[in-house]
Design an enzyme around this catalytic site. Structure first.
Site, PDB file in Angstrom:
ATOM      1  CG  ASN A 242      -1.564   0.713   0.306  1.00  0.00           C
ATOM      2  OD1 ASN A 242      -1.883   1.734   0.305  1.00  0.00           O
ATOM      3  ND2 ASN A 242      -0.974  -0.002  -0.438  1.00  0.00           N
TER       4      ASN A 242
ATOM      5  CB  VAL B  88      -4.636  -5.041   5.346  1.00  0.00           C
ATOM      6  CG1 VAL B  88      -4.186  -4.280   5.482  1.00  0.00           C
ATOM      7  CG2 VAL B  88      -6.355  -4.610   5.208  1.00  0.00           C
ATOM      8  CB  CYS B  89      -1.290  -5.286   0.536  1.00  0.00           C
ATOM      9  SG  CYS B  89       0.692  -4.497   0.247  1.00  0.00           S
ATOM     10  CG  LEU B  90       0.726  -2.727   7.335  1.00  0.00           C
ATOM     11  CD1 LEU B  90       0.638  -1.173   6.780  1.00  0.00           C
ATOM     12  CD2 LEU B  90      -0.881  -2.530   8.952  1.00  0.00           C
TER      13      LEU B  90
ATOM     14  CG  ASP C 206       3.058  -3.136  -1.393  1.00  0.00           C
ATOM     15  OD1 ASP C 206       3.265  -3.811  -2.166  1.00  0.00           O
ATOM     16  OD2 ASP C 206       3.274  -3.727  -0.813  1.00  0.00           O
TER      17      ASP C 206
END
Length: 173
Positions: free
Chosen positions: A89, A96-98, A131
């Protein structure tokens, strides 16, 4: 007169100094001018997140940068590890993909720096496989968890925390 952004970040800094998770480091970035005077930039924070004990991430102290734009807190900060950080992620750029950092999913102006950092720490050992942001880490975790864990442990060694004491978690600025 301080802007809404500056006021909010100054309060975040004050709150962090009073109460923050053990082992975490977060502070506004500083620079020195030609005279040697130090300038603090509240809109860019240099942070370090410890890997959780009893996970492949344990032993690492991972550098993370938070950059607050002109539209903060209406929009989330940009949160990034160093370029090339290995995680499903985390984009190759380090971003950062959050969900709590996505203004269309989970971002709320009330989300604190503390909540962001704890959320990123949680993401390290609990990647969101629905994701993915990085093909290499995602594919490796899907195909061979053992190889993925080995790579994570190598990264933990690279970002190993030193054996410092209490000064590591208290930021004096």
């Amino acid at each position: 007169m301080p802007s809404l952004i500056t006021s909010r970040l100054a309060q975040e800094r004050k709150d962090w100094r009073k109460d923050h998770p053990h082992g975490f480091i977060a502070k506004p970035s500083t620079t020195r001018d030609a005279k040697g005077d130090v300038t603090t930039n509240l809109r860019v924070w240099d942070c370090k997140i410890p890997g959780k004990p009893d996970t492949p991430w344990a032993g690492g102290l991972y550098p993370l940068r938070l950059e607050f734009g002109h539209d903060y807190p209406a929009k989330p900060p940009r949160v990034a590890f160093p370029t090339g950080f290995f995680h499903p992620n985390v984009y190759p750029t380090g971003k950062v993909c959050l969900s709590i950092l996505n203004e269309e999913k989970g971002w709320k102006p009330s989300v604190s720096i503390k909540q962001i950092l704890v959320g990123v720490q949680e993401l390290l050992d609990s990647p969101n496989m629905c994701d993915p942001a990085q093909a290499e880490a995602y594919d490796q975790l899907r195909r061979s968890k053992a190889k993925y864990v080995k790579r994570v442990k190598e990264q933990a060694k690279r970002y190993g925390s030193h054996s410092g004491g209490a000064g590591d978690e208290i930021i004096v600025l």
